[in-house]
Design a protein around this motif. Structure first.
Motif, PDB file in Angstrom:
ATOM      1  N   UNK A   1     151.252  78.035 101.293  1.00 52.45           N
ATOM      2  CA  UNK A   1     151.939  77.619 100.074  1.00 52.45           C
ATOM      3  C   UNK A   1     151.548  78.508  98.896  1.00 52.45           C
ATOM      4  N   UNK A   2     150.249  78.843  98.811  1.00 44.51           N
ATOM      5  CA  UNK A   2     149.781  79.704  97.725  1.00 44.51           C
ATOM      6  C   UNK A   2     150.388  81.100  97.819  1.00 44.51           C
ATOM      7  N   UNK A   3     150.461  81.624  99.031  1.00 43.56           N
ATOM      8  CA  UNK A   3     151.043  82.957  99.219  1.00 43.56           C
ATOM      9  C   UNK A   3     152.533  82.948  98.883  1.00 43.56           C
ATOM     10  N   UNK A   4     153.246  81.933  99.365  1.00 43.51           N
ATOM     11  CA  UNK A   4     154.687  81.870  99.127  1.00 43.51           C
ATOM     12  C   UNK A   4     155.017  81.686  97.657  1.00 43.51           C
ATOM     13  N   UNK A   5     154.143  81.039  96.926  1.00 45.55           N
ATOM     14  CA  UNK A   5     154.384  80.853  95.493  1.00 45.55           C
ATOM     15  C   UNK A   5     154.449  82.197  94.775  1.00 45.55           C
ATOM     16  N   UNK A   6     153.687  83.161  95.282  1.00 51.47           N
ATOM     17  CA  UNK A   6     153.673  84.494  94.674  1.00 51.47           C
ATOM     18  C   UNK A   6     154.623  85.463  95.367  1.00 51.47           C
ATOM     19  N   UNK A   7     154.870  85.215  96.654  1.00 51.78           N
ATOM     20  CA  UNK A   7     155.704  86.132  97.435  1.00 51.78           C
ATOM     21  C   UNK A   7     156.755  85.356  98.224  1.00 51.78           C
ATOM     22  N   UNK A   8     157.814  84.899  97.558  1.00 45.65           N
ATOM     23  CA  UNK A   8     158.877  84.176  98.270  1.00 45.65           C
ATOM     24  C   UNK A   8     159.683  85.072  99.212  1.00 45.65           C
ATOM     25  N   UNK A   9     159.388  86.374  99.211  1.00 40.58           N
ATOM     26  CA  UNK A   9     160.046  87.289 100.144  1.00 40.58           C
ATOM     27  C   UNK A   9     159.285  87.388 101.465  1.00 40.58           C
ATOM     28  N   UNK A  10     158.277  86.542 101.639  1.00 43.62           N
ATOM     29  CA  UNK A  10     157.460  86.547 102.859  1.00 43.62           C
ATOM     30  C   UNK A  10     158.271  86.105 104.074  1.00 43.62           C
ATOM     31  N   UNK A  11     158.013  86.737 105.212  1.00 41.61           N
ATOM     32  CA  UNK A  11     158.533  86.283 106.506  1.00 41.61           C
ATOM     33  C   UNK A  11     157.437  85.453 107.148  1.00 41.61           C
ATOM     34  N   UNK A  12     157.706  84.193 107.420  1.00 43.77           N
ATOM     35  CA  UNK A  12     156.718  83.275 107.979  1.00 43.77           C
ATOM     36  C   UNK A  12     157.018  83.039 109.458  1.00 43.77           C
TER      37      UNK A  12
END
Length: 204
Positions: free
Chosen positions: A117-128
């Motif tokens: 969640x912390x990573x996605x808050x800064x990088x919504x372009x992440x592939x999970x």
């Protein structure tokens, strides 16, 4: 339409057979990967879950297809400070590059969910990528793409790596598959050219 096995063949020495075919069919992909910006030399961050006492430690992940300099492993521990530090390290490593975060059974680990969640808050372009059961999934729009494999076997890992464009080239001398993005500059996610057959296989 070509099946995924014909549309994107694994490199020499890759596993095959019924197990890989089943793993390909198990993939579930969500997110508008066909219209997203091109990834740039992706960094892969694998979030290690706490060891299950019944199962013990198990080898899993996409490390066989990722150059060592582009792979980060972080431990999911129930400590807010450590989680924040791990998230910051992942973001720093991926600065100016695309980010792929790989988890396993995130629903079992509050620390994993907090880190993601912390990573996605800064990088919504992440592939999970979820290599366990996708009982927990961030809300739509929080990520570029979400790929569920429904398993963490080598076949599951290879199927995911194929869809992410990591298996086109392989160096058999070291037993490592190298990212096509580092050799040819682009892959299916980079060009947005995920074929209809690949998308259908990942969602069927």
């Amino acid at each position: 339409a070509l099946p995924i096995s014909a549309a994107r063949r694994p490199g020499a020495g890759a596993i095959g057979g019924i197990g890989l075919a089943a793993a390909r069919r198990a993939l579930r992909l969500t997110g508008a990967v066909d219209i997203t910006p091109e990834p740039r030399d992706p960094v892969v961050v694998e979030v290690e879950p706490l060891v299950n006492m019944a199962a013990g430690e198990a080898r899993w992940g996409l490390d066989a297809w990722v150059p060592a300099g582009s792979l980060r492993r972080v431990a999911a521990v129930p400590d807010a400070g450590t989680t924040a530090s791990a998230a910051a390290d992942a973001l720093k490593a991926a600065a100016g590059r695309s980010l792929i975060v790989v988890v396993r059974d995130a629903h079992r680990s509050p620390a994993t969910r907090s880190l993601v969640t912390a990573v996605l808050a800064e990088r919504p372009d992440t592939i999970l990528v979820e290599m366990g059961l996708p009982y927990w999934q961030p809300p739509a729009g929080a990520y570029q793409a979400y790929l569920a494999t429904f398993g963490a076997s080598r076949a599951n890992a290879q199927a995911a790596a194929e869809l992410l464009g990591l298996t086109d080239l392989r160096n058999p001398a070291v037993g490592k598959r190298e990212s096509i993005g580092r050799k040819r500059g682009k892959n299916r996610l980079q060009t947005g050219k995920i074929t209809d057959s690949m998308r259908a296989c990942a969602r069927c």
